[in-house]
Design an enzyme around this catalytic site. Structure first.
Site, mmCIF file in Angstrom:
data_model
loop_
_atom_site.group_PDB
_atom_site.id
_atom_site.type_symbol
_atom_site.label_atom_id
_atom_site.label_comp_id
_atom_site.label_asym_id
_atom_site.label_seq_id
_atom_site.Cartn_x
_atom_site.Cartn_y
_atom_site.Cartn_z
ATOM 1 N N LYS A 97 0.122 4.318 -0.262
ATOM 2 C CA LYS A 97 -0.463 5.528 0.340
ATOM 3 C C LYS A 97 -0.183 6.748 -0.557
ATOM 4 O O LYS A 97 -0.261 6.624 -1.776
ATOM 5 C CB LYS A 97 0.053 5.707 1.775
ATOM 6 C CG LYS A 97 -0.126 4.414 2.587
ATOM 7 C CD LYS A 97 0.042 4.571 4.055
ATOM 8 C CE LYS A 97 -0.128 3.206 4.725
ATOM 9 N NZ LYS A 97 -0.171 3.249 6.157
ATOM 10 N N GLU B 116 -6.307 -5.569 10.062
ATOM 11 C CA GLU B 116 -5.280 -4.579 10.395
ATOM 12 C C GLU B 116 -5.645 -3.901 11.708
ATOM 13 O O GLU B 116 -6.377 -2.906 11.710
ATOM 14 C CB GLU B 116 -5.203 -3.507 9.301
ATOM 15 C CG GLU B 116 -4.786 -4.013 7.952
ATOM 16 C CD GLU B 116 -4.041 -2.929 7.176
ATOM 17 O OE1 GLU B 116 -2.885 -3.147 6.853
ATOM 18 O OE2 GLU B 116 -4.627 -1.864 6.925
ATOM 19 N N ASN C 179 0.869 -1.186 0.000
ATOM 20 C CA ASN C 179 0.000 0.000 0.000
ATOM 21 C C ASN C 179 0.898 1.226 0.000
ATOM 22 O O ASN C 179 1.515 1.553 1.011
ATOM 23 C CB ASN C 179 -0.890 -0.033 1.253
ATOM 24 C CG ASN C 179 -1.726 1.221 1.391
ATOM 25 O OD1 ASN C 179 -1.830 2.029 0.456
ATOM 26 N ND2 ASN C 179 -2.331 1.404 2.569
ATOM 27 N N SER D 100 2.671 -2.917 10.434
ATOM 28 C CA SER D 100 4.090 -2.998 10.782
ATOM 29 C C SER D 100 4.755 -4.306 10.368
ATOM 30 O O SER D 100 5.634 -4.815 11.075
ATOM 31 C CB SER D 100 4.282 -2.733 12.286
ATOM 32 O OG SER D 100 3.808 -1.435 12.602
ATOM 33 N N GLU E 234 -6.964 4.473 7.814
ATOM 34 C CA GLU E 234 -6.696 5.912 7.621
ATOM 35 C C GLU E 234 -7.899 6.602 6.985
ATOM 36 O O GLU E 234 -8.174 7.765 7.263
ATOM 37 C CB GLU E 234 -5.419 6.093 6.781
ATOM 38 C CG GLU E 234 -4.184 5.787 7.619
ATOM 39 C CD GLU E 234 -2.972 5.314 6.846
ATOM 40 O OE1 GLU E 234 -2.937 5.461 5.618
ATOM 41 O OE2 GLU E 234 -2.058 4.769 7.491
ATOM 42 N N HIS F 217 -9.740 1.214 4.560
ATOM 43 C CA HIS F 217 -8.478 1.321 5.301
ATOM 44 C C HIS F 217 -8.683 2.208 6.533
ATOM 45 O O HIS F 217 -9.435 3.179 6.490
ATOM 46 C CB HIS F 217 -7.386 1.900 4.387
ATOM 47 C CG HIS F 217 -6.027 1.805 4.999
ATOM 48 N ND1 HIS F 217 -5.580 2.717 5.919
ATOM 49 C CD2 HIS F 217 -5.042 0.892 4.855
ATOM 50 C CE1 HIS F 217 -4.359 2.366 6.313
ATOM 51 N NE2 HIS F 217 -4.012 1.258 5.673
ATOM 52 N N GLY G 42 1.471 1.335 11.128
ATOM 53 C CA GLY G 42 2.413 2.454 11.171
ATOM 54 C C GLY G 42 3.059 2.674 12.520
ATOM 55 O O GLY G 42 3.744 3.676 12.730
HETATM 56 P P1 PGA Z 1 2.396 -0.246 7.845
HETATM 57 O O1 PGA Z 1 0.997 0.099 7.119
HETATM 58 O O2 PGA Z 1 2.922 -1.502 7.194
HETATM 59 O O3 PGA Z 1 3.255 0.942 7.574
HETATM 60 O O4 PGA Z 1 2.090 -0.457 9.293
HETATM 61 C C1 PGA Z 1 0.071 -0.915 6.864
HETATM 62 C C2 PGA Z 1 -1.133 -0.330 6.175
HETATM 63 O O5 PGA Z 1 -1.377 0.864 6.274
HETATM 64 O O6 PGA Z 1 -1.877 -1.039 5.504
#
Ligand code: PGA
Length: 254
Positions: free
Chosen positions: A15, A171, A13, A217, A101, A99, A177
């Site tokens: 982003k 997730e 991803n 992560s 976010e 997601h 993150g």
């Molecule tokens: P990350 O993000 O691997 O940086 O924790 C995962 C995601 O946003 O799907």
């Protein structure tokens, strides 16, 4: 519920990162590696990159390009929005929906995500639906309750066959993150619970067809632990998917 046999699914991803030259350089390098890996790789890229990157990835087995969001309407006066048919036209085969976010910063509800899921499937896009609990919900022992509400809310009215075109990405929000991944054995338990929720509502076949990933992560140090768990069909990777060397270290462990 039987454990699944698998070819790991690895979703990057990106982003809101990368310009076209950066993306094309990444894909060129990635293609060299794919011949020797045993994974299906999907890249969820910014809208502006879908056409060029999917052209660069054309004819490459086990590599798909998709989007990170879309609007639920088929078309209309929605300034700044993108429809499922536009994504398909640009070369996307899948879309990431729900997601954390988007839920957090853009206040997307299960109801809104549900409309997008239906539209995406109707237009022939595969859906990667993200679900997960917050840290407070986790420590209060409410994870399952939250997951069930998200799954039933986002997937209601679907038909059992639709589950062949849906991946769920579990997730936990506290792991995204944060540098603190969940424990693979805990994820395996949550994934079994997710499979059971789907099987109860849509039947055993839907539960068995469903692919359930983990995200939060994941990096080259811990990825193997997730690949080793039979109940985890793959991983969704944010920051470690941005650098091709890091990403390669992950896919080469499959
Ligand atoms: P990350 O993000 O691997 O940086 O924790 C995962 C995601 O946003 O799907």
């Amino acid at each position: 519920m039987p454990a699944k046999t698998k070819r790991p699914i690895i979703v990057g991803n990106w982003k809101m990162y990368k310009t076209a030259p950066e993306a094309l350089e990444f894909v060129d390098k990635l293609k060299e590696r794919l011949a020797t890996t045993h994974a299906d790789v999907l890249l969820a890229v910014p809208f502006t990159l879908i056409r060029e990157v999917s052209q660069a990835a054309a004819h490459q087995d086990h590599l798909e390009i998709g989007a990170q969001n879309m609007n639920d309407a088929s078309e209309g006066a929605f300034t700044g929005e993108i429809s499922a048919s536009m994504l398909k036209d640009a070369g996307a085969t899948f879309v990431l929906l729900g997601h954390s976010e988007r839920r957090q910063y853009y206040k997307e509800s299960n109801e809104f995500i549900h409309k997008k899921v239906k539209r995406a499937l109707q237009e022939g896009l595969k859906v990667i639906l993200c679900v997960g609990e917050t840290f407070d919900e986790h420590v209060e022992g409410r994870s399952l309750e939250v997951l069930e509400e998200q799954l039933l809310g986002c997937l209601k009215e679907l038909q059992p066959d639709d589950f062949e075109h849906i991946y769920i990405a579990y997730e936990p929000i506290w792991a995204v993150g944060s540098g603190k991944a969940a424990q693979p054995q805990d994820v395996a338990q949550e994934n079994s619970a997710i499979q059971a929720i789907i099987a109860k509502q849509w039947g055993e076949n839907a539960g068995n067809a469903l692919k359930i990933l983990y995200g939060g992560s994941v990096n080259s140090e811990n990825a193997k632990l997730f690949f080793n768990e039979p109940m985890i069909d793959g991983v969704l990777i944010g920051s470690a998917s941005l650098n091709v060397a890091d990403f390669d270290k992950i896919i080469s462990q499959t």
